[in-house]
Structure formats: structure tokens, C-alpha cells
Design a protein around this motif. Structure first.
Motif, short mmCIF file in Angstrom:
data_model
loop_
_atom_site.label_atom_id
_atom_site.label_comp_id
_atom_site.label_asym_id
_atom_site.label_seq_id
_atom_site.Cartn_x
_atom_site.Cartn_y
_atom_site.Cartn_z
N ARG A 1 36.49 48.80 32.16
CA ARG A 1 36.07 47.61 32.94
C ARG A 1 34.90 47.13 32.30
O ARG A 1 34.75 45.89 32.30
CB ARG A 1 36.09 47.81 34.48
CG ARG A 1 37.41 48.23 35.28
CD ARG A 1 37.09 48.78 36.39
NE ARG A 1 38.26 48.45 37.29
CZ ARG A 1 38.11 47.37 38.60
NH1 ARG A 1 37.14 47.31 39.07
NH2 ARG A 1 39.19 47.31 39.15
N ARG B 1 34.79 43.39 30.18
CA ARG B 1 33.86 42.47 30.92
C ARG B 1 32.81 41.99 29.90
O ARG B 1 32.48 40.67 29.40
CB ARG B 1 32.97 43.01 32.19
CG ARG B 1 32.35 41.84 32.84
CD ARG B 1 31.62 42.24 33.93
NE ARG B 1 30.64 41.26 34.40
CZ ARG B 1 29.29 41.50 35.19
NH1 ARG B 1 29.37 42.94 35.73
NH2 ARG B 1 28.67 40.62 35.51
N VAL C 1 34.84 41.95 37.10
CA VAL C 1 36.31 42.35 37.01
C VAL C 1 36.90 42.17 38.09
O VAL C 1 36.55 42.64 39.33
CB VAL C 1 36.11 43.82 36.42
CG1 VAL C 1 37.41 44.64 36.62
CG2 VAL C 1 35.45 44.16 35.24
N ASP D 1 42.47 45.54 36.97
CA ASP D 1 43.03 46.39 35.74
C ASP D 1 44.35 46.86 36.15
O ASP D 1 44.73 47.23 36.93
CB ASP D 1 41.89 47.45 35.38
CG ASP D 1 41.76 48.46 36.44
OD1 ASP D 1 42.91 49.25 36.66
OD2 ASP D 1 40.78 48.65 37.15
N VAL E 1 39.25 39.44 34.11
CA VAL E 1 37.92 39.22 34.41
C VAL E 1 37.95 37.86 34.88
O VAL E 1 38.52 36.84 34.49
CB VAL E 1 37.06 39.22 33.12
CG1 VAL E 1 35.62 38.79 33.26
CG2 VAL E 1 37.11 40.68 32.67
#
Length: 145
Positions: A23, A27, A92, A95, A103
Motif C-alpha cells: 500500500r 501510493r 489508499v 487493495d 488510490v
């Protein structure tokens, strides 16, 4: 039994660490790469295509390339456009494991042209899908929100 439970907790902790790392990396890559994709100068945009395409993956790579060649480059050249983008904030949003991260980004864009030499400021919100390919985070989708 205790060994099994300890092993399970260790595995889950490692998995969570990998997800958090993914993450953060995705990002950071989005913050840098989206700015590069959405900033351009009419004097160099035609020669920047290769570098821009290296930031992309999947169908979006083809779509972005076509948009760049068919719309953006001709308009930028004709109107002598220069656009600078900057990230105001990003976060974020989710996922799909450690190889795909969603994002949400808030950007400011400043645009100048031959017809309007004074900079014009506009804001954008984007949903960006980042995918990890061969160890690099690439933009797989970019959608205005």
C-alpha cells in the motif's frame, strides 16, 4: 497445537506487513507517476511518449497512448499548452492483495496557453489503480471521480 497457532499468527503478521508495504509503495508511486502523466509542456510532449508509456500497464497503456497521440499532443502543440500537476492529497482506498492497490488522489493543475498566458488553476479527483509488474508499480487505470 501451540506451535501451529504460533505459526498461523506469524504467517498472518507477515502477510499484513506485506500488504501494508504494498500500500505504501503503490501510493508513493501513484503520487509520482500520475503527476508525470498529467503534466506536460507543448515543446516536449511529443518526445516524452516513451517515458510516459513506461509508467503504464494493461489496457490503460493502450488507451492513454491513443489519447495522447490523437488528442493531447495536437491540442497542446496547437494551443501551446503547458500543464503542471501536483498532489494535494492521496490515500489508499483498498487493495487486491500485494500486487494491486487502489488510490484516491486530489490534484491541482495549473494550465497556461498562448491564448491564456496567466495560469489557470483547477482541481481534480482521481481513482487510480496501481499494479506491480516486474517489481515496479505501474498505473493500470486512472479515472476521474
Amino acid at each position: 497445537m501451540l506451535l501451529l497457532v504460533t505459526g498461523l499468527f506469524a504467517f498472518l503478521a507477515l502477510q499484513q506487513t506485506q500488504v501494508e508495504r504494498a500500500r505504501g509503495e503503490a501510493r508513493a508511486a501513484a503520487d509520482q507517476k500520475v503527476v508525470e502523466l498529467l503534466s506536460y509542456d507543448h515543446r516536449t510532449i511529443a518526445t516524452d511518449i516513451g517515458a510516459r508509456m513506461a509508467l503504464l500497464t494493461g489496457q490503460f497503456k493502450e488507451d492513454y497512448g491513443a489519447l495522447l497521440r490523437d488528442v493531447v499532443i495536437p491540442a497542446a502543440t496547437q494551443q501551446q499548452l503547458t500543464t503542471r500537476s501536483s498532489v494535494v492529497s492521496s490515500s489508499v482506498a483498498g487493495d487486491d492483495g500485494i500486487d494491486q492497490v487502489q488510490v484516491v488522489m486530489f490534484l491541482n493543475q495549473t494550465t497556461q496557453s498562448s491564448a491564456s498566458p496567466d495560469p489557470t488553476l483547477s482541481g481534480s479527483r482521481l481513482h487510480v489503480t496501481m499494479e506491480k509488474k516486474d517489481g515496479d508499480w505501474l498505473v493500470a487505470e486512472l479515472t476521474p471521480v
